[in-house]
Design a protein around this motif. Sequence first.
Motif, PDB file in Angstrom:
ATOM      1  N   ASP A  52     -29.720 -10.956  16.254  1.00 22.27           N
ATOM      2  CA  ASP A  52     -29.339  -9.857  15.362  1.00 22.27           C
ATOM      3  C   ASP A  52     -27.834  -9.714  15.218  1.00 22.27           C
ATOM      4  O   ASP A  52     -27.299  -8.606  15.110  1.00 22.27           O
ATOM      5  CB  ASP A  52     -29.952  -8.537  15.839  1.00 22.27           C
ATOM      6  CG  ASP A  52     -31.464  -8.612  15.960  1.00 22.27           C
ATOM      7  OD1 ASP A  52     -32.076  -9.243  15.083  1.00 22.27           O
ATOM      8  OD2 ASP A  52     -32.015  -8.059  16.923  1.00 22.27           O
ATOM      9  N   LEU A  53     -27.119 -10.842  15.243  1.00 19.59           N
ATOM     10  CA  LEU A  53     -25.667 -10.874  15.044  1.00 19.59           C
ATOM     11  C   LEU A  53     -24.940  -9.995  16.047  1.00 19.59           C
ATOM     12  O   LEU A  53     -24.073  -9.193  15.687  1.00 19.59           O
ATOM     13  CB  LEU A  53     -25.319 -10.457  13.606  1.00 19.59           C
ATOM     14  CG  LEU A  53     -26.128 -11.122  12.485  1.00 19.59           C
ATOM     15  CD1 LEU A  53     -25.592 -10.692  11.129  1.00 19.59           C
ATOM     16  CD2 LEU A  53     -26.131 -12.626  12.600  1.00 19.59           C
ATOM     17  N   GLY A  54     -25.272 -10.160  17.304  1.00 15.54           N
ATOM     18  CA  GLY A  54     -24.652  -9.358  18.357  1.00 15.54           C
ATOM     19  C   GLY A  54     -24.016 -10.221  19.426  1.00 15.54           C
ATOM     20  O   GLY A  54     -24.129 -11.441  19.449  1.00 15.54           O
ATOM     21  N   GLY A  55     -23.311  -9.558  20.356  1.00 20.33           N
ATOM     22  CA  GLY A  55     -22.679 -10.240  21.479  1.00 20.33           C
ATOM     23  C   GLY A  55     -21.396 -10.942  21.090  1.00 20.33           C
ATOM     24  O   GLY A  55     -20.787 -10.668  20.062  1.00 20.33           O
ATOM     25  N   ALA A  56     -20.962 -11.865  21.943  1.00 17.81           N
ATOM     26  CA  ALA A  56     -19.743 -12.631  21.686  1.00 17.81           C
ATOM     27  C   ALA A  56     -19.866 -13.356  20.355  1.00 17.81           C
ATOM     28  O   ALA A  56     -20.949 -13.795  19.965  1.00 17.81           O
ATOM     29  CB  ALA A  56     -19.500 -13.626  22.815  1.00 17.81           C
ATOM     30  N   ALA A 109     -15.507 -18.762  21.718  1.00 11.61           N
ATOM     31  CA  ALA A 109     -15.885 -17.604  22.510  1.00 11.61           C
ATOM     32  C   ALA A 109     -17.372 -17.552  22.820  1.00 11.61           C
ATOM     33  O   ALA A 109     -17.777 -16.963  23.819  1.00 11.61           O
ATOM     34  CB  ALA A 109     -15.471 -16.327  21.780  1.00 11.61           C
ATOM     35  N   VAL A 110     -18.204 -18.171  21.989  1.00  9.28           N
ATOM     36  CA  VAL A 110     -19.643 -18.147  22.242  1.00  9.28           C
ATOM     37  C   VAL A 110     -20.013 -19.196  23.282  1.00  9.28           C
ATOM     38  O   VAL A 110     -20.742 -18.923  24.241  1.00  9.28           O
ATOM     39  CB  VAL A 110     -20.428 -18.374  20.940  1.00  9.28           C
ATOM     40  CG1 VAL A 110     -21.927 -18.389  21.211  1.00  9.28           C
ATOM     41  CG2 VAL A 110     -20.096 -17.279  19.938  1.00  9.28           C
ATOM     42  N   ALA A 162     -25.502 -21.198  23.909  1.00  8.87           N
ATOM     43  CA  ALA A 162     -25.423 -19.730  23.898  1.00  8.87           C
ATOM     44  C   ALA A 162     -25.632 -19.114  22.519  1.00  8.87           C
ATOM     45  O   ALA A 162     -25.842 -17.913  22.424  1.00  8.87           O
ATOM     46  CB  ALA A 162     -24.075 -19.274  24.461  1.00  8.87           C
ATOM     47  N   VAL A 163     -25.575 -19.901  21.451  1.00 12.82           N
ATOM     48  CA  VAL A 163     -25.673 -19.341  20.098  1.00 12.82           C
ATOM     49  C   VAL A 163     -27.109 -18.909  19.810  1.00 12.82           C
ATOM     50  O   VAL A 163     -28.058 -19.670  20.024  1.00 12.82           O
ATOM     51  CB  VAL A 163     -25.228 -20.367  19.044  1.00 12.82           C
ATOM     52  CG1 VAL A 163     -25.433 -19.817  17.634  1.00 12.82           C
ATOM     53  CG2 VAL A 163     -23.764 -20.742  19.260  1.00 12.82           C
ATOM     54  N   SER A 164     -27.264 -17.664  19.318  1.00 12.69           N
ATOM     55  CA  SER A 164     -28.592 -17.140  19.004  1.00 12.69           C
ATOM     56  C   SER A 164     -28.759 -16.704  17.556  1.00 12.69           C
ATOM     57  O   SER A 164     -29.888 -16.602  17.068  1.00 12.69           O
ATOM     58  CB  SER A 164     -28.932 -15.959  19.918  1.00 12.69           C
ATOM     59  OG  SER A 164     -29.101 -16.384  21.254  1.00 12.69           O
ATOM     60  N   SER A 192      -6.213 -21.364  12.067  1.00  9.19           N
ATOM     61  CA  SER A 192      -7.474 -20.744  12.456  1.00  9.19           C
ATOM     62  C   SER A 192      -8.336 -20.523  11.231  1.00  9.19           C
ATOM     63  O   SER A 192      -7.855 -20.485  10.099  1.00  9.19           O
ATOM     64  CB  SER A 192      -7.239 -19.406  13.169  1.00  9.19           C
ATOM     65  OG  SER A 192      -8.473 -18.803  13.533  1.00  9.19           O
ATOM     66  N   ALA A 193      -9.656 -20.343  11.469  1.00 13.06           N
ATOM     67  CA  ALA A 193     -10.575 -19.975  10.394  1.00 13.06           C
ATOM     68  C   ALA A 193     -10.799 -18.477  10.348  1.00 13.06           C
ATOM     69  O   ALA A 193     -11.128 -17.921   9.315  1.00 13.06           O
ATOM     70  CB  ALA A 193     -11.915 -20.679  10.586  1.00 13.06           C
ATOM     71  N   GLY A 194     -10.628 -17.809  11.496  1.00 12.07           N
ATOM     72  CA  GLY A 194     -10.927 -16.382  11.556  1.00 12.07           C
ATOM     73  C   GLY A 194     -10.999 -15.910  12.991  1.00 12.07           C
ATOM     74  O   GLY A 194     -10.583 -16.607  13.909  1.00 12.07           O
ATOM     75  N   PRO A 195     -11.557 -14.733  13.213  1.00 10.87           N
ATOM     76  CA  PRO A 195     -11.489 -14.087  14.524  1.00 10.87           C
ATOM     77  C   PRO A 195     -12.571 -14.535  15.502  1.00 10.87           C
ATOM     78  O   PRO A 195     -13.559 -15.162  15.126  1.00 10.87           O
ATOM     79  CB  PRO A 195     -11.668 -12.605  14.175  1.00 10.87           C
ATOM     80  CG  PRO A 195     -12.535 -12.634  12.955  1.00 10.87           C
ATOM     81  CD  PRO A 195     -12.142 -13.864  12.184  1.00 10.87           C
ATOM     82  N   SER A 196     -12.357 -14.169  16.763  1.00 10.58           N
ATOM     83  CA  SER A 196     -13.382 -14.316  17.790  1.00 10.58           C
ATOM     84  C   SER A 196     -13.245 -13.165  18.767  1.00 10.58           C
ATOM     85  O   SER A 196     -12.206 -12.509  18.843  1.00 10.58           O
ATOM     86  CB  SER A 196     -13.235 -15.646  18.542  1.00 10.58           C
ATOM     87  OG  SER A 196     -12.110 -15.625  19.402  1.00 10.58           O
ATOM     88  N   THR A 197     -14.297 -12.923  19.521  1.00 11.17           N
ATOM     89  CA  THR A 197     -14.208 -11.928  20.587  1.00 11.17           C
ATOM     90  C   THR A 197     -13.503 -12.547  21.794  1.00 11.17           C
ATOM     91  O   THR A 197     -13.378 -13.753  21.911  1.00 11.17           O
ATOM     92  CB  THR A 197     -15.606 -11.440  20.981  1.00 11.17           C
ATOM     93  OG1 THR A 197     -16.412 -12.591  21.313  1.00 11.17           O
ATOM     94  CG2 THR A 197     -16.270 -10.682  19.852  1.00 11.17           C
ATOM     95  N   GLY A 198     -13.047 -11.708  22.702  1.00 18.20           N
ATOM     96  CA  GLY A 198     -12.363 -12.183  23.893  1.00 18.20           C
ATOM     97  C   GLY A 198     -11.229 -11.257  24.283  1.00 18.20           C
ATOM     98  O   GLY A 198     -11.013 -10.206  23.661  1.00 18.20           O
ATOM     99  N   GLN A 199     -10.473 -11.666  25.299  1.00 18.22           N
ATOM    100  CA  GLN A 199      -9.388 -10.834  25.815  1.00 18.22           C
ATOM    101  C   GLN A 199      -8.125 -11.647  26.047  1.00 18.22           C
ATOM    102  O   GLN A 199      -7.422 -11.446  27.028  1.00 18.22           O
ATOM    103  CB  GLN A 199      -9.822 -10.140  27.105  1.00 18.22           C
ATOM    104  CG  GLN A 199     -10.958  -9.143  26.901  1.00 18.22           C
ATOM    105  CD  GLN A 199     -11.297  -8.375  28.166  1.00 18.22           C
ATOM    106  OE1 GLN A 199     -11.157  -8.880  29.273  1.00 18.22           O
ATOM    107  NE2 GLN A 199     -11.747  -7.145  28.004  1.00 18.22           N
TER     108      GLN A 199
END
Length: 416
Positions: free
Chosen positions: A49-53, A71-72, A76-78, A321-328
Amino acid sequence: MWIRRSLLAAAGTAYTLLPLTAAAGAPAPGAEPVVPDAVYPLVAYAEPDLGGASQAFGAGVFDADSGGLGAVGGDAVSSLRVAEGFRVLACDRTAAQGADAVDGLGSCRYFDAGWYDRVGGGLDDRISLLTVVAAKETGQGVTVYGEPALSGGRLHLGPGRYEAAAGDLDRLDAVRSLAVADGHQAVLCDSDRSTATASGNPGLCQVFGPGEHPAVGDGLDGAVSLVAVGGPAVTATSEPGFAGAAQSFGHGVHQASAAQLATVGNDAISSLHVAAGQRVLACADDQAAPAVPGECTLLGSGVHELAGTGLDDGISLLAVSAGPSTGQVLTAYADGGLTGSSGAFGAGMFAAADLGTVGNDAISSLTLADGGRAVLCEHDATAPGEVGACRLFTAGDHATVGKTLNDQTSLIFVAP
């Protein structure tokens, strides 16, 4: 201003940016995928459902073995979002087979544009290779041959997708061998997609890296129906018309001061090719960070001839870059001294809509993880080229982003 406008006129296709949080508008489970109005070419998510990292991708071939799934990560990709005009081949990559450098792939699925709450097909948490392709481009990244050992008829293929059902391979009776140029990869499958809905099984697939491949393998010999070609995110040359010294660049911040432009040369770039869905921030005057680079220009996908502009033979920094990712990797704060509301960012490019809780035109201080680098700019991608003042930062705490960018940042490139 003339310089920027001339570059804008030369820019290729520009893709409107959406924040990762736009996933909240996904269709209900079981509903027919709906193509978003505008999105990064591909965003992959670690949860259904387009969630998580999450990680955004442009055109190319990305595998877990080299950290390409970002980041995924591998296995791990769902779920996925695929933009209009792009298709994605998602595979479970297995160990290399044989001495001819042909990698076998397990299960694969071929996705058209749309939102996919689950990747399905037995691939949930098993994807280790993603191939993102747009329409075919002119080029010679891959040459396929009609006979073994690089003989018989041949067909030159640039980055993109080539399908038997679309007549793209009609010049050859079969595909039995191929040569792959440096910086490119090719995925060959025995089935293609002849419909435009949902996702399909492309059958047996294999991935081929740079080099000569005198055979495609027994399972694919004479049976290839799909060739997906991925090239480098950015290619720079020292002469106009893509002549002279050439160098390819992947995602990240590449600096002349760190000898990362050594092949093409510092203050030597005259031509740039940016792959579909990718973006590059090109800057003059690479200095020790934190520092203010010279003029920076944001370029979208396509061919960019720099002759007659201020960046011709003047580039010292490329952020890709192509765009954003999650992370710190980077944490930005709304107030000085690392205080106030904050937002965490992974590697990639973040436009105004992606700045989340810290907000657009609100950043006053930041911290970067060990090894991290970031370029902050005054304007985002609403008009390629119009990025205003920029500043380069390296790892550590930065109690202020400087007077020019304080409460004025709308664009961030982050490299781990």
